[in-house]
Structure formats: C-alpha cells, structure tokens
Scaffold this active site. Structure first.
Site, mmCIF file in Angstrom:
data_model
loop_
_atom_site.group_PDB
_atom_site.id
_atom_site.type_symbol
_atom_site.label_atom_id
_atom_site.label_comp_id
_atom_site.label_asym_id
_atom_site.label_seq_id
_atom_site.Cartn_x
_atom_site.Cartn_y
_atom_site.Cartn_z
ATOM 1 N N HIS A 1 105.873 38.667 100.206
ATOM 2 C CA HIS A 1 106.924 37.960 100.121
ATOM 3 C C HIS A 1 108.938 37.391 99.878
ATOM 4 C CE1 HIS A 1 106.926 33.856 97.521
ATOM 5 N NE2 HIS A 1 107.762 33.872 97.282
ATOM 6 N N ASN B 1 114.954 44.785 101.993
ATOM 7 C CA ASN B 1 114.369 45.737 102.943
ATOM 8 C C ASN B 1 113.106 45.650 102.888
ATOM 9 O OD1 ASN B 1 116.128 47.846 101.637
ATOM 10 N ND2 ASN B 1 114.862 48.038 99.459
ATOM 11 N N HIS C 1 111.871 38.093 99.941
ATOM 12 C CA HIS C 1 112.938 38.452 99.152
ATOM 13 C C HIS C 1 113.953 39.697 98.925
ATOM 14 C CE1 HIS C 1 109.924 41.480 98.148
ATOM 15 N NE2 HIS C 1 111.134 42.276 97.142
ATOM 16 N N CYS D 1 104.358 30.293 89.341
ATOM 17 C CA CYS D 1 102.842 30.295 88.776
ATOM 18 C C CYS D 1 102.156 29.271 88.272
ATOM 19 C CB CYS D 1 103.782 30.953 87.112
ATOM 20 S SG CYS D 1 102.353 31.149 85.967
#
Lengths: 376, 376
Positions: B197, B186, B199, B90
């Site tokens: 991104h 996935n 993950h 952020c």
C-alpha cells in the site's frame, strides 16, 4: 623467533613469502605458515590481457566526499561456469584460476577489477571535480581450502593473517601516496558475496575515507582532552561492566558495544592501544587471533549455519605522524537482526545517518555469550 | 486560490484537514484533495492499549552520532494474516485497520512502533551517554487505493503530498524541541518493505542527523564564500550540460547527479533554492510534482515493473534561523545496479564511507531519458 628475511624490515613481518607476477601483470604474494612457500607450475591468471585499470574519482560537493568510478568493470567478458572457483589452486592450465598449485597458506593479489588502481591517470572531465582513482584493491585468500572459513582456521594461520594485513599496510605506506589501508571481509550472499572460498579484500585509499576520518577526529579530540585513548576508555568500561563481553583474554577482547548500530555488532581489539597491525606484539597478536576466532565461531554456532557479516579493520592513517589516539580494532556489521529477519538500512539509516535499533546490545551480547566454542 | 482555513497560518498549507485521535491515543490527520474530508464510522486502530513508547538514544563516541533504541518493537503481539493490509480503509470494526472509511486523499498518523517519540523519558543508564529518544515517527499514507503507487497518483494529489510534508514540518517546528524533519519512502521488498500500500514515513529528530548536518555544513561554507547556493550551482551546471537531465520544467528539475553514489540515483529539486516544503510557491510546487511523477513513472517504466528505491527529502533545519544556503530536494537511492543485479553496500561503502560505482552516471541518465512517460 622472528627472522629478518625478505623485503620486510620490521620484526613482526611474515617470515615466509614469495613474490610473483601473473601473466596479465598483476602482482601476487604467497605467505607460508611456519614454513617456506613452494609453487608447483606456472603462476596462473584467468585473464590473458594486461590489466589497464583506470578508475577515476568524482567529488560529491554536498556530502564532501569522493566516489570512485570504475566503469570498465561492466565490461567483464569472463563468464565462468557456476561451479568454477577462481580462488581454488589451479590444477588444469587450460582452465586457469587465480592461485598456483603449491604449498602456502595465504595469497594476496591485485583485484582484476579494482575500484582504485596504481595505474589510474588522466581522469575525464565531469560536472564535478575529478581526480585519478589512485590506490590499491587487493584480494586476500585466507586459505587454500575452499570449504574452510576464517573462524575454522587454526590459530597460527589467523595470526599469520594479522601479520599479512600488517605487511600489506607497510607496503602501501612505502608508496608514499596512500593515506589509509582498510582490510575487510564481506561474507555471505546477504551482503552480496556468492563466492564461498574464504577471502577478504584490502582497499588502500589516496585519502582517509569518511568513516575512519570521523573516528580519527573523535579519537584525537578525546586524546587531546584526556591524554588517553577513546576506544581504550570504552574497552575498559566494557571490561569492568562485563555484561557485553564476548571474549576477554590477557591482551585482547571482543564485545558488543553499548552503542551498537547492528543487532549482532561486535568489536574486536587489543586491550592496550595499538596503531597498526605491524605494531602488535607477538602476545597481542596471538590473543587478538583468539578473540577473532572466538567471535567467528560464536557467530557460526549461533544458528548452526555460516553467519554473514561485514568485518572491517580500522587502523591509523598512513601520514607518517604519530597516532597515540588511534586504536587498531575490527567492527563486525552483520545483516541479520534475528535468525530469519534481515536488518535493512533504509530511510533513517541511509537517508539521515541515524541508526534505529529494535533490540538492546546487551540482549544480543547474552545470545552470543551463550554459544559455547572451543579454540584449538 | 488558497484560503486561510484550519490550524495553519501559512498560505501554502493544505486546505482541507480533519484531526482525529485513535482509540490507543495516537494522533491522526486526514487531508482532502480539492474537497472537505468525510469520515464514515469510528476511527480505528489495530491496537487497543494505549501506546507507551519510550525509545532512548545512546551516543556513539567513536562516530560522534546518536543511535536510537526502541526495544519494545520486538514485543509486537499483533500477528496479522498475510493478506491483511493495515493501511486499507476499515470496513469491518472487528478487524480494525489504521484508516477509517470515508472520503479523503492522504492520511498521516503516529507510528505504533516509533523509533523516536514525544513521550520518551528517563533513558536507562548505559556504558555510553544516553538521552530520551525524543521526536516523531509518522506514517504517511499516500492514497486510499492499495493498488496505486506514488507515481501513478494524479498530479493534484502529488501536489497535496508536498503540502502535507510542509504541514508536518510546520507542526514539528511549532513544538520547539525538534531540529530536523525528514520525509522518506522505502519502496520494495529489496529495501525491506513488504507492505505494498503506497506509503512513506516522516522522522522528526531532536538534532540534525549526520547526513543532513554534513550537507548543511558544505552548503553553508559554499554560501559564505560565493553568496549563492551550492545545490543551485549544481542544478545550473547540470541544466547547462543537459546530458544527465531526466526532467526539466519551468520551475523544477530531475537529474542523475554527476557524483551519483547509486547507479540509478536521481535528484529532484526546484531550480531556485527553497528552504522548506511550506515555502514552495504554487507554481514551484506544481512543477516539482511533475518532476517527481516523471521520475517515478520512468523508474517503473524502465523494466516494466515496480522499481524499488529509498526516496529521502532534505530541507533546512528547524532552528529558527534563516537558511539561504539550504535547498529543498529529494534524493533517490535505488538498490539495483541493473535489471537483475542489486548493488550491495559492503566493505568500502559501509566500512570506509567511500562508494564505488561500476557504471557512469551519464550512462544511467541515458537509460532513464529513453523511457517515455506521459503526465496526466
């Protein structure tokens, strides 16, 4: 009205059939709807060489299941133009299709690239146990009209299809070495089907595959405890509650099961348990055709476009034993979760085997209930 | 080299961690790779309201399995612009993401739209048995670099990830009401993932789900009969034959199993059986990271583009019992059968549970063997 005619002995067999053999040796049966079959010209095949299919099975020790390997399927030398429809009636012998010209309603023939084959022999050694890929893979052409769909067919032809599935089951049972017959339809590019001519497939397995084996196990345990059918019990509960029903007739129903794994999942069944297609009464078969057609028309009506799905029909195993626990029914597994979004099977579904739903079955049932359809 | 520090008691736990709570109440853990964690500024969340997740389970009587329903997931009001990356650090508190600015390597936080939740309570009645959708759904951000990939990460960070998966498993086990922890990734639009991104996710289930339950059953039966590990036996056979190996190290291997269900299926495991991530020795973890990175780089190198897959890691259940039969390993299920063709799961795979392959595992192993990769 049924006549004992042709090779079938049971009274619900299709009345008008013609047995053929393709130039490459594959068997074909044509079924007439309400009248005899007529064939004009020779029986075609896009393939000249005899079929030598030799798939083999390998045992998955961790999952305890068989996988079939049919590696010759990669070697397809046949590369048709994009407009070529191999399921169209053959009009030019120089460009053969799979279907002869003539007058008939439904055609069944052996898949040229079968995953399981009656010819399978001498499995190669591997690091796991192997076995011949024994079985049958048949293509079922639902209609000679390439622009139709299963749901658009007249009810008598859908009834005939139910008879055809029964006929193929009876034939597979006669071989004595097959344990389970699964008729299914993969529909739509979203499930990998680019050939739009309405057709399905039949796989006949040398064992009861994992999904129906599991269903048989739960049904048998329930039957032994309650002396009634597990699916029959579910059907009664869904009929009584009403809110998930998509079709309710005198002898057959369609509903979104309260335990749906796919957003637009629908089950189609008779109300009273039936073990096999060929054990349907005329009245049950007629109403099952109405239930099936209703679901298919609602699917296509929902977003006013062809609705993709996997349709699988479950019946009892072919082990010669009585199956009071079994219950013939269809399960639809559509890939869409909403008009524009596919439901992907991923981590939890494929990796763990637990399906995750972000809608309630009751909501999706309401959507399907609101689609108005008219049967012919 | 390991220090007893932080909430973990076992010696293989990640050394540098920071526990945080998001404004909407969700828990978050940041993990440092070789150094302490530093956070700059407040912990963000794209969502202001507290999370009230209440998924419920329904029992599928015919299949004998639970399905989870989390219908609130449809109610997502948060519609980010297409360029928005919720997993980026952020930088602007007015446009919050999920990750704070700072210095750390891996982040784990509760999924905002979980399919299973520790808060689950009072399941609604349905026409089948229901239960609270108790469990955990966590997001694991592999790196703070949105343009990286799991395979591109340095080996120490992949080792840390193996520790993180172990740490999450230990935490889930401490709750006492969860039975199974499945870390998975996935990857790719082909399996439904549009967020690039790097993950993965972790699902912790209140029961052992069908796929690992089946594996445990076969492994247990084999162990009782042979007093050795079923997967260990398979690993030895594949190592000895050699032709399916993709990586072979001192402590870990990767190979295309002879019973592959997907064309490019690969399994990654240690050579000696390990039941849980947190039971890996330092040497095993280091080599397992090398095996994993090798597979990932070979996948991406095969067609010189990001290779989509489902990666699922199987370990022993959390029932507090010893599991000498269990064997920690990963299974990759990639959706492609060749560069341009997807393998669709359809009639026989989804309907019957029998997978049909049109290539031999040995051929695909050769393709992967020929991809040259360099580990750092």
């Amino acid at each position: 009205m049924e006549q004992d005619q042709g090779p079938q002995q049971n009274s619900t067999a299709p009345q008008f059939t013609l047995e053929l053999t393709k130039p490459d040796g594959r068997a074909m049966t044509l079924y007439g709807c309400g009248g005899p079959v007529r064939v004009d010209g020779p029986v075609p095949s896009p393939f000249a060489d005899p079929l030598h299919a030799n798939p083999h099975l390998r045992w998955h020790p961790l999952r305890g299941e068989w996988i079939t390997y049919a590696a010759y399927r990669q070697g397809r030398t046949f590369l048709p133009p994009p407009e070529y429809n191999p399921l169209a009636m053959c009009v030019d012998p120089a460009n053969p299709t799979e279907l002869p010209a003539g007058d008939y309603a439904i055609a069944v023939f052996e898949n040229r690239f079968p995953s399981l084959s009656a010819e399978a022999h001498d499995p190669p050694p591997a690091l796991v146990e192997t076995a011949p890929g024994n079985g049958l893979c048949e293509v079922v052409v639902f209609t000679t009209d390439p622009k139709a769909s299963l749901g658009a067919l007249p009810l008598p032809q859908i009834e005939l299809l139910l008879q055809v599935w029964g006929d193929r089951t009876v034939r597979a049972a006669r071989r004595g070495d097959l344990q389970y017959v699964l008729p299914f339809e993969n529909r739509g590019a979203e499930v990998g089907v680019t050939l739009h001519h309405p057709h399905g497939q039949i796989y006949a397995y040398p064992f009861v595959p994992p999904v129906p084996a599991r269903m048989q196990q739960t049904q048998q345990a329930f039957y032994e405890q309650h002396r009634k059918s597990l699916l029959g019990d579910m059907v009664q509960k869904h009929m009584k509650a009403g809110e998930n029903m998509v079709y309710q007739g005198q002898h057959a129903v369609a509903f979104v099961p309260a335990c749906a794994r796919y957003p637009y999942e629908v089950w189609v069944s008779t109300i009273e348990p039936v073990a096999y297609f060929h054990e349907l009464s005329d009245a049950q078969r007629a109403d099952l055709a109405r239930a099936l057609k209703t679901v298919l028309l609602k699917y296509d009506g929902l977003w006013q476009r062809p609705f993709p799905y996997l349709m699988a029909w479950y019946q009892a195993p072919l082990d010669g034993k009585p199956h009071p626990e079994a219950f013939l029914h269809a399960e639809f597994s559509p890939p869409y979760r909403s008009r524009d979004r596919l439901k992907y099977l991923a981590g939890t579904e494929l990796g763990a085997g637990m399906f995750a739903m972000d809608v309630l079955p009751e909501e999706k049932a309401r959507e399907l209930q609101q689609v108005q359809v008219t049967l012919d």
